[in-house]
Design a protein around this motif. Structure first.
Motif, mmCIF file in Angstrom:
data_model
loop_
_atom_site.group_PDB
_atom_site.id
_atom_site.type_symbol
_atom_site.label_atom_id
_atom_site.label_comp_id
_atom_site.label_asym_id
_atom_site.label_seq_id
_atom_site.Cartn_x
_atom_site.Cartn_y
_atom_site.Cartn_z
ATOM 1 N N THR A 297 13.098 28.491 11.079
ATOM 2 C CA THR A 297 14.331 27.731 10.800
ATOM 3 C C THR A 297 15.574 28.615 10.748
ATOM 4 O O THR A 297 16.692 28.127 10.904
ATOM 5 C CB THR A 297 14.190 26.987 9.463
ATOM 6 N N VAL A 298 15.379 29.902 10.478
ATOM 7 C CA VAL A 298 16.516 30.826 10.379
ATOM 8 C C VAL A 298 16.565 31.676 11.645
ATOM 9 O O VAL A 298 15.614 32.407 11.944
ATOM 10 C CB VAL A 298 16.397 31.728 9.132
ATOM 11 N N VAL A 299 17.657 31.577 12.376
ATOM 12 C CA VAL A 299 17.844 32.358 13.604
ATOM 13 C C VAL A 299 19.138 33.152 13.455
ATOM 14 O O VAL A 299 20.234 32.581 13.436
ATOM 15 C CB VAL A 299 17.916 31.448 14.843
ATOM 16 N N ILE A 300 18.997 34.465 13.323
ATOM 17 C CA ILE A 300 20.172 35.337 13.166
ATOM 18 C C ILE A 300 20.485 36.040 14.481
ATOM 19 O O ILE A 300 21.598 35.974 14.985
ATOM 20 C CB ILE A 300 19.936 36.359 12.044
ATOM 21 N N ASP A 301 19.470 36.730 15.030
ATOM 22 C CA ASP A 301 19.619 37.418 16.314
ATOM 23 C C ASP A 301 18.465 36.970 17.197
ATOM 24 O O ASP A 301 17.358 37.527 17.120
ATOM 25 C CB ASP A 301 19.599 38.932 16.113
ATOM 26 N N PRO A 302 18.674 35.948 18.013
ATOM 27 C CA PRO A 302 17.545 35.387 18.775
ATOM 28 C C PRO A 302 16.879 36.403 19.694
ATOM 29 O O PRO A 302 15.660 36.399 19.843
ATOM 30 C CB PRO A 302 18.178 34.241 19.561
ATOM 31 N N LEU A 303 17.637 37.299 20.309
ATOM 32 C CA LEU A 303 17.055 38.269 21.229
ATOM 33 C C LEU A 303 16.141 39.241 20.492
ATOM 34 O O LEU A 303 15.004 39.509 20.925
ATOM 35 C CB LEU A 303 18.166 39.020 21.962
ATOM 36 N N ALA A 304 16.603 39.773 19.356
ATOM 37 C CA ALA A 304 15.776 40.703 18.586
ATOM 38 C C ALA A 304 14.552 39.999 18.017
ATOM 39 O O ALA A 304 13.442 40.566 17.983
ATOM 40 C CB ALA A 304 16.608 41.317 17.463
ATOM 41 N N VAL A 306 12.971 37.430 19.330
ATOM 42 C CA VAL A 306 12.022 37.204 20.428
ATOM 43 C C VAL A 306 11.220 38.466 20.699
ATOM 44 O O VAL A 306 9.997 38.424 20.906
ATOM 45 C CB VAL A 306 12.770 36.739 21.693
ATOM 46 N N ARG A 307 11.882 39.617 20.693
ATOM 47 C CA ARG A 307 11.171 40.877 20.913
ATOM 48 C C ARG A 307 10.133 41.120 19.815
ATOM 49 O O ARG A 307 9.015 41.583 20.087
ATOM 50 C CB ARG A 307 12.165 42.028 20.965
ATOM 51 N N GLN A 308 10.512 40.827 18.577
ATOM 52 C CA GLN A 308 9.553 40.993 17.476
ATOM 53 C C GLN A 308 8.354 40.064 17.652
ATOM 54 O O GLN A 308 7.205 40.462 17.420
ATOM 55 C CB GLN A 308 10.253 40.722 16.141
ATOM 56 N N LYS A 309 8.620 38.823 18.049
ATOM 57 C CA LYS A 309 7.525 37.871 18.252
ATOM 58 C C LYS A 309 6.595 38.333 19.370
ATOM 59 O O LYS A 309 5.360 38.243 19.256
ATOM 60 C CB LYS A 309 8.101 36.494 18.597
ATOM 61 N N LEU A 310 7.175 38.841 20.475
ATOM 62 C CA LEU A 310 6.349 39.304 21.589
ATOM 63 C C LEU A 310 5.512 40.513 21.182
ATOM 64 O O LEU A 310 4.325 40.610 21.536
ATOM 65 C CB LEU A 310 7.232 39.651 22.786
ATOM 66 N N ALA A 311 6.112 41.438 20.430
ATOM 67 C CA ALA A 311 5.361 42.613 19.983
ATOM 68 C C ALA A 311 4.238 42.211 19.044
ATOM 69 O O ALA A 311 3.107 42.721 19.127
ATOM 70 C CB ALA A 311 6.310 43.600 19.298
ATOM 71 N N ALA A 312 4.526 41.269 18.138
ATOM 72 C CA ALA A 312 3.481 40.809 17.213
ATOM 73 C C ALA A 312 2.361 40.106 17.967
ATOM 74 O O ALA A 312 1.168 40.267 17.655
ATOM 75 C CB ALA A 312 4.098 39.876 16.172
ATOM 76 N N GLY A 313 2.722 39.329 18.991
ATOM 77 C CA GLY A 313 1.702 38.648 19.783
ATOM 78 C C GLY A 313 0.815 39.622 20.535
ATOM 79 O O GLY A 313 -0.404 39.423 20.651
ATOM 80 N N GLN A 314 1.415 40.695 21.055
ATOM 81 C CA GLN A 314 0.618 41.702 21.753
ATOM 82 C C GLN A 314 -0.359 42.391 20.810
ATOM 83 O O GLN A 314 -1.508 42.670 21.170
ATOM 84 C CB GLN A 314 1.551 42.736 22.401
ATOM 85 N N ARG A 315 0.084 42.669 19.600
ATOM 86 C CA ARG A 315 -0.814 43.323 18.647
ATOM 87 C C ARG A 315 -1.974 42.393 18.276
ATOM 88 O O ARG A 315 -3.122 42.827 18.140
ATOM 89 C CB ARG A 315 -0.034 43.717 17.393
#
Length: 396
Positions: A297-304, A306-315
């Motif tokens: 629900t909280v979106v501050i920096d969508p690009l950053a 998204v990168r965190q979500k992708l890195a977490a998904g890879q792990r």
């Protein structure tokens, strides 16, 4: 009744361009066009004194002058403008004139549009010759003013009212002979009066031997005025100094202001357009992020984020991120081996803040250029924060 004045216009080189007599209010256009207005003050209105002055700075001397000449004046020095010449000698020529009268002249010509005003004693504007006095006659109806220059630094003024117009010339020369009892005198008279003065000289042989007549002219005054070192207007301060003629620059300044306004408006329009584009792009990224991750629900920096979500998904799927310890250590090991180095040169490894810190032994000799090149080929960057310490980061 308007005041009538004789005037002359000259070039910067002193060449006479125009001369005549006209009412002072009618000289406004001439005054406005002139770069400098030089006033020749009547000799009867200016007192010249020779005063011995102490070695003071110009500012202190200006403040001390009224006290130095107080004993030689009949009026209060505070009511006068007192100005010394700009020579460096111990004895200076000091000119004194009534302040209110000089201020009236200054205001009049400033109102007429004068850019710069200079006021000179007329008696010092006469030609100077060693061992010879010079004088000039100015006739104003029945009133006659005679300016007399006695020496290089001294001069006086005579005011003569003739009993009869026919005897005016003779009375002038008699008075002049009394003021200059010894030595030759050069007398400049108006062109129309040369004959009358010459006839009066012929009547008195003693005067004829001492006085030489010449027709007066403006070039003589202009040439001598350039050498005068006493400007009484300096005693009034900066109000009579050079004035910038803004009227000549009103159109260029208006054009410059218009161009500046156009540029400011253009910059603001461009900034508002870019701001709207930035807001549109951010809103688009936020909408895309919320569509992909509706639970956040909280979106501050969508690009950053998204990168965190992708890195977490890879792990979570077992994939290594480029900046994980294992990935960094493996890539560094390959680069280290490729330059022919063994593990004996490494003192320790430390992983912190997604970077790998490699500490080398004191006696280790590492080819820095080769190591940097080998790391770059594997998308790694290397820096040396301290001697013997390398910090490795992922370049992806």
């Amino acid at each position: 009744m308007p005041l009538y004045c004789e005037y002359a216009m000259a070039t910067n080189g002193g060449a006479l361009e125009r001369e005549g007599m006209t009412a002072l209010p009618d000289m406004t256009e001439l005054v406005r066009k002139a770069q400098r207005v030089v006033l020749l003050l009547a000799p009867g209105d200016v007192t010249l004194l020779r005063v011995k002055v102490p070695p003071l700075s110009p500012a202190r001397l200006k403040a001390a002058l009224p006290n130095l000449v107080e004993d030689q004046l009949m009026s209060d020095p505070e009511e006068c403008v007192v100005v010394a010449d700009n020579t460096r000698s111990d004895t200076r020529t000091v000119a004194v004139v009534q302040r209110t009268w000089l201020e009236l002249l200054a205001r009049t010509f400033v109102t007429m549009g004068a850019r710069r005003i200079v006021a000179l004693p007329a008696q010092l504007c006469l030609p100077y010759q060693r061992d010879m006095a010079s004088a000039a006659v100015a006739e104003h109806g029945e009133d006659i003013d005679v300016a007399v220059r006695l020496s290089e630094h001294e001069g006086i003024g005579l005011s003569i009212v003739a009993d009869q117009p026919e005897s005016a010339a003779f009375e002038v020369m008699q008075s002049l002979a009394m003021m200059v009892p010894n030595g030759a005198v050069t007398l400049y008279v108006p062109q129309a009066r040369v004959r009358d003065y010459q006839e009066s000289l012929n009547i008195a042989p003693t005067l004829n031997e001492r006085i030489t007549l010449h027709a007066d002219n403006w070039p003589r005054w202009i040439g001598a005025a350039d050498k005068v070192q006493v400007d009484l207007m300096t005693g009034l301060g900066a109000s009579t100094g050079p004035k910038f003629d803004w009227s000549r620059w009103r159109w260029p300044m208006a054009l410059a202001v218009a161009l500046l306004a156009v540029n400011i408006v253009g910059l603001n329009v461009d900034w508002m357009r870019m701001k709207r584009e930035a807001e549109f792009l951010r809103n688009s990224m936020v909408q895309t992020y919320k569509s992909a991750f509706p639970k956040d629900t909280v979106v501050i920096d969508p690009l950053a984020q998204v990168r965190q979500k992708l890195a977490a998904g890879q792990r979570q799927s077992g994939q290594l991120a480029p900046d994980d310890f294992v990935a960094l250590a493996a890539q560094f090991g390959e680069a280290w081996t490729s330059i022919g180095q063994g593990p004996n040169a490494i003192a320790g490894l430390e992983y912190r803040d997604r970077s790998l810190t490699v500490k080398l032994k004191p006696d280790a000799k590492i080819p820095a250029d080769q190591l940097t090149s080998a790391l770059a080929s594997r998308h790694l960057s290397a820096t040396q924060p301290n001697a013997g310490v390398w910090q490795i980061r992922s370049g992806k």
